[in-house]
Design a protein around this motif. Structure first.
Motif, short mmCIF file in Angstrom:
data_model
loop_
_atom_site.label_atom_id
_atom_site.label_comp_id
_atom_site.label_asym_id
_atom_site.label_seq_id
_atom_site.Cartn_x
_atom_site.Cartn_y
_atom_site.Cartn_z
N ALA A 43 56.83 -45.24 19.91
CA ALA A 43 56.88 -43.89 19.34
C ALA A 43 56.83 -42.83 20.43
CB ALA A 43 55.72 -43.70 18.35
N GLU A 44 56.05 -43.07 21.47
CA GLU A 44 56.00 -42.13 22.59
C GLU A 44 57.38 -42.00 23.24
OE1 GLU A 44 52.14 -41.96 25.18
OE2 GLU A 44 52.52 -44.07 24.66
N ARG A 46 63.72 -62.45 8.63
CA ARG A 46 64.93 -62.94 7.94
C ARG A 46 65.56 -61.89 7.02
NH1 ARG A 46 62.41 -68.25 7.23
NH2 ARG A 46 61.41 -67.36 5.42
N SER A 47 64.74 -61.05 6.38
CA SER A 47 65.29 -60.25 5.29
C SER A 47 65.10 -58.74 5.39
CB SER A 47 64.67 -60.72 3.96
OG SER A 47 64.96 -62.09 3.76
N ALA A 48 64.48 -58.24 6.44
CA ALA A 48 64.23 -56.80 6.54
C ALA A 48 65.53 -56.03 6.67
CB ALA A 48 63.33 -56.51 7.72
N SER A 49 65.50 -54.80 6.18
CA SER A 49 66.67 -53.91 6.24
C SER A 49 66.77 -53.18 7.57
CB SER A 49 66.58 -52.88 5.12
OG SER A 49 66.58 -53.51 3.87
N CYS A 50 65.82 -53.40 8.46
CA CYS A 50 65.81 -52.74 9.76
C CYS A 50 65.38 -53.75 10.82
CB CYS A 50 64.86 -51.53 9.74
SG CYS A 50 63.12 -51.95 9.48
N PRO A 51 65.52 -53.41 12.10
CA PRO A 51 65.05 -54.31 13.15
C PRO A 51 63.54 -54.56 13.06
CG PRO A 51 66.43 -52.58 14.09
CD PRO A 51 66.16 -52.22 12.65
N VAL A 52 63.12 -55.71 13.56
CA VAL A 52 61.69 -56.10 13.52
C VAL A 52 61.29 -56.58 14.91
CG1 VAL A 52 59.98 -57.65 12.50
CG2 VAL A 52 61.92 -56.84 11.11
N ILE A 53 60.16 -56.06 15.38
CA ILE A 53 59.54 -56.57 16.60
C ILE A 53 58.26 -57.26 16.17
CG2 ILE A 53 58.39 -55.99 18.77
CD1 ILE A 53 60.24 -53.54 18.97
N VAL A 54 58.10 -58.52 16.56
CA VAL A 54 56.89 -59.26 16.25
C VAL A 54 56.11 -59.44 17.55
CG1 VAL A 54 55.92 -61.41 15.36
CG2 VAL A 54 57.97 -60.44 14.32
N ASP A 71 63.29 -47.90 4.34
CA ASP A 71 62.91 -46.52 4.63
C ASP A 71 62.52 -46.29 6.08
OD1 ASP A 71 63.25 -45.86 1.89
OD2 ASP A 71 61.22 -46.56 1.45
N TYR A 72 62.63 -47.33 6.92
CA TYR A 72 62.18 -47.23 8.31
C TYR A 72 63.28 -47.62 9.28
CZ TYR A 72 57.62 -46.44 6.39
OH TYR A 72 56.58 -45.88 5.71
N ASP A 73 63.13 -47.13 10.53
CA ASP A 73 64.08 -47.47 11.58
C ASP A 73 63.73 -48.80 12.25
OD1 ASP A 73 65.52 -45.02 11.28
OD2 ASP A 73 63.94 -44.01 12.43
N ILE A 74 62.44 -49.16 12.23
CA ILE A 74 61.99 -50.40 12.85
C ILE A 74 60.61 -50.76 12.30
CG2 ILE A 74 60.89 -49.27 14.86
CD1 ILE A 74 62.13 -51.67 16.52
N ILE A 75 60.32 -52.04 12.30
CA ILE A 75 58.99 -52.55 11.94
C ILE A 75 58.42 -53.22 13.19
CG2 ILE A 75 57.69 -54.22 10.54
CD1 ILE A 75 60.05 -53.99 8.49
N VAL A 76 57.17 -52.88 13.51
CA VAL A 76 56.48 -53.55 14.60
C VAL A 76 55.26 -54.21 13.98
CG1 VAL A 76 55.35 -53.31 16.84
CG2 VAL A 76 57.25 -51.79 16.25
N SER A 96 67.81 -44.71 17.64
CA SER A 96 66.57 -43.93 17.70
C SER A 96 65.56 -44.47 16.70
CB SER A 96 66.90 -42.48 17.38
OG SER A 96 65.73 -41.72 17.35
N PHE A 97 64.35 -44.65 17.15
CA PHE A 97 63.29 -45.17 16.29
C PHE A 97 62.33 -44.04 15.93
CE2 PHE A 97 64.45 -48.92 18.96
CZ PHE A 97 65.12 -49.61 17.95
N GLN A 98 62.70 -43.27 14.93
CA GLN A 98 61.90 -42.13 14.51
C GLN A 98 60.82 -42.51 13.50
OE1 GLN A 98 62.22 -38.90 15.87
NE2 GLN A 98 63.30 -40.26 17.27
N LYS A 99 61.13 -43.46 12.63
CA LYS A 99 60.20 -43.89 11.58
C LYS A 99 59.83 -45.35 11.83
CE LYS A 99 61.09 -42.57 7.41
NZ LYS A 99 61.79 -42.41 6.13
#
Length: 123
Positions: free
Chosen positions: A27-28, A110-118, A85-90, A2-5
Protein backbone atom coordinates in the motif's frame (compact mmCIF):
# COMPACT_ATOMS: atom_id res chain seq x y z
CA UNK A 1 -1.15 -2.60 -12.50
CA UNK A 2 -2.11 -0.37 -9.60
CA UNK A 3 -3.07 -1.86 -6.25
CA UNK A 4 -5.34 0.77 -4.74
CA UNK A 5 -7.77 -1.54 -2.91
CA UNK A 6 -6.04 -4.26 -0.90
CA UNK A 7 -7.94 -6.94 1.03
CA UNK A 8 -6.15 -8.55 3.98
CA UNK A 9 -8.03 -11.39 5.72
CA UNK A 10 -7.03 -11.72 9.39
CA UNK A 11 -7.93 -13.86 12.38
CA UNK A 12 -6.87 -14.01 16.01
CA UNK A 13 -4.09 -16.57 15.75
CA UNK A 14 -1.43 -14.19 14.44
CA UNK A 15 -0.63 -16.14 11.29
CA UNK A 16 -1.67 -13.17 9.15
CA UNK A 17 0.78 -10.78 10.85
CA UNK A 18 3.45 -11.19 8.17
CA UNK A 19 0.81 -10.75 5.45
CA UNK A 20 -0.36 -7.53 7.12
CA UNK A 21 3.21 -6.20 7.02
CA UNK A 22 3.54 -7.08 3.32
CA UNK A 23 0.15 -5.52 2.52
CA UNK A 24 1.13 -2.30 4.28
CA UNK A 25 4.40 -2.19 2.33
CA UNK A 26 2.48 -2.75 -0.91
CA UNK A 27 0.00 0.00 0.00
CA UNK A 28 2.89 2.37 0.73
CA UNK A 29 4.40 1.67 -2.70
CA UNK A 30 1.14 1.90 -4.62
CA UNK A 31 -0.59 4.65 -2.63
CA UNK A 32 -3.37 2.19 -1.88
CA UNK A 33 -5.55 1.46 1.11
CA UNK A 34 -6.30 -1.72 3.02
CA UNK A 35 -9.39 -3.45 4.31
CA UNK A 36 -8.60 -5.81 7.18
CA UNK A 37 -11.32 -8.47 7.06
CA UNK A 38 -11.59 -10.42 10.30
CA UNK A 39 -13.19 -13.85 10.61
CA UNK A 40 -14.66 -14.90 13.91
CA UNK A 41 -17.31 -17.10 15.44
CA UNK A 42 -19.74 -14.27 16.07
CA UNK A 43 -20.40 -10.77 14.80
CA UNK A 44 -19.59 -9.19 18.21
CA UNK A 45 -16.07 -10.53 18.60
CA UNK A 46 -14.01 -8.43 21.04
CA UNK A 47 -10.80 -10.35 20.32
CA UNK A 48 -11.42 -9.79 16.62
CA UNK A 49 -11.81 -6.07 17.19
CA UNK A 50 -8.47 -6.03 19.00
CA UNK A 51 -6.90 -7.84 16.02
CA UNK A 52 -8.18 -5.38 13.42
CA UNK A 53 -7.34 -2.42 15.66
CA UNK A 54 -3.71 -3.62 15.61
CA UNK A 55 -3.79 -3.60 11.80
CA UNK A 56 -5.20 -0.06 11.82
CA UNK A 57 -2.41 1.04 14.19
CA UNK A 58 0.29 -0.55 12.00
CA UNK A 59 -1.14 1.18 8.95
CA UNK A 60 -1.32 4.52 10.73
CA UNK A 61 2.37 4.25 11.66
CA UNK A 62 3.18 3.99 7.95
CA UNK A 63 0.61 6.51 6.72
CA UNK A 64 -1.61 3.82 5.16
CA UNK A 65 -5.39 4.04 5.42
CA UNK A 66 -6.85 0.85 6.92
CA UNK A 67 -10.55 0.15 7.22
CA UNK A 68 -11.93 -2.88 9.04
CA UNK A 69 -14.72 -5.37 8.49
CA UNK A 70 -15.92 -8.32 10.57
CA UNK A 71 -17.38 -11.49 9.05
CA UNK A 72 -18.75 -14.83 10.11
CA UNK A 73 -19.12 -17.84 7.86
CA UNK A 74 -16.88 -19.68 5.45
CA UNK A 75 -13.65 -17.67 5.03
CA UNK A 76 -13.00 -18.98 1.51
CA UNK A 77 -16.52 -18.18 0.31
CA UNK A 78 -16.51 -14.70 1.82
CA UNK A 79 -13.05 -13.83 0.49
CA UNK A 80 -13.98 -15.08 -2.98
CA UNK A 81 -17.24 -13.12 -3.00
CA UNK A 82 -15.44 -9.93 -1.98
CA UNK A 83 -12.47 -10.46 -4.32
CA UNK A 84 -14.32 -8.79 -7.19
CA UNK A 85 -14.20 -5.49 -5.28
CA UNK A 86 -10.42 -5.46 -4.75
CA UNK A 87 -7.27 -5.05 -6.82
CA UNK A 88 -5.34 -7.66 -4.82
CA UNK A 89 -5.65 -9.95 -1.81
CA UNK A 90 -2.71 -10.41 0.56
CA UNK A 91 -3.30 -13.28 2.94
CA UNK A 92 -1.35 -15.26 5.46
CA UNK A 93 -1.21 -18.98 5.83
CA UNK A 94 0.04 -21.24 8.54
CA UNK A 95 -0.19 -24.34 6.45
CA UNK A 96 -2.16 -25.79 9.36
CA UNK A 97 -5.89 -26.21 9.91
CA UNK A 98 -6.58 -22.65 10.99
CA UNK A 99 -9.04 -20.15 9.54
CA UNK A 100 -6.46 -18.87 7.09
CA UNK A 101 -5.11 -22.32 6.41
CA UNK A 102 -3.54 -23.79 3.35
CA UNK A 103 -6.90 -25.08 2.13
CA UNK A 104 -8.48 -21.60 2.33
CA UNK A 105 -5.48 -20.10 0.56
CA UNK A 106 -5.68 -22.75 -2.17
CA UNK A 107 -9.38 -22.07 -2.76
CA UNK A 108 -8.78 -18.33 -2.94
CA UNK A 109 -5.81 -18.68 -5.29
CA UNK A 110 -7.83 -20.93 -7.62
CA UNK A 111 -10.98 -18.82 -7.82
CA UNK A 112 -10.37 -15.19 -6.79
CA UNK A 113 -11.37 -12.42 -9.18
CA UNK A 114 -8.10 -10.57 -8.50
CA UNK A 115 -4.44 -11.45 -7.94
CA UNK A 116 -3.54 -13.12 -4.62
CA UNK A 117 -0.32 -12.97 -2.63
CA UNK A 118 0.01 -15.68 0.00
CA UNK A 119 2.53 -15.01 2.77
CA UNK A 120 3.60 -18.00 4.82
CA UNK A 121 3.86 -17.09 8.48
CA UNK A 122 7.33 -17.09 9.97
CA UNK A 123 5.88 -18.09 13.39
Amino acid sequence: MSFQKILVPVDNDGYADDAVDKAIALAELSGGSIVALHFGNKADDKAGQVTVDKVVAKGKEKGVDVKTEMATGSPAEIILERSKDYDIIVMGTSGKKKILSGSVAKAVIRSASCPVIVVRSQR
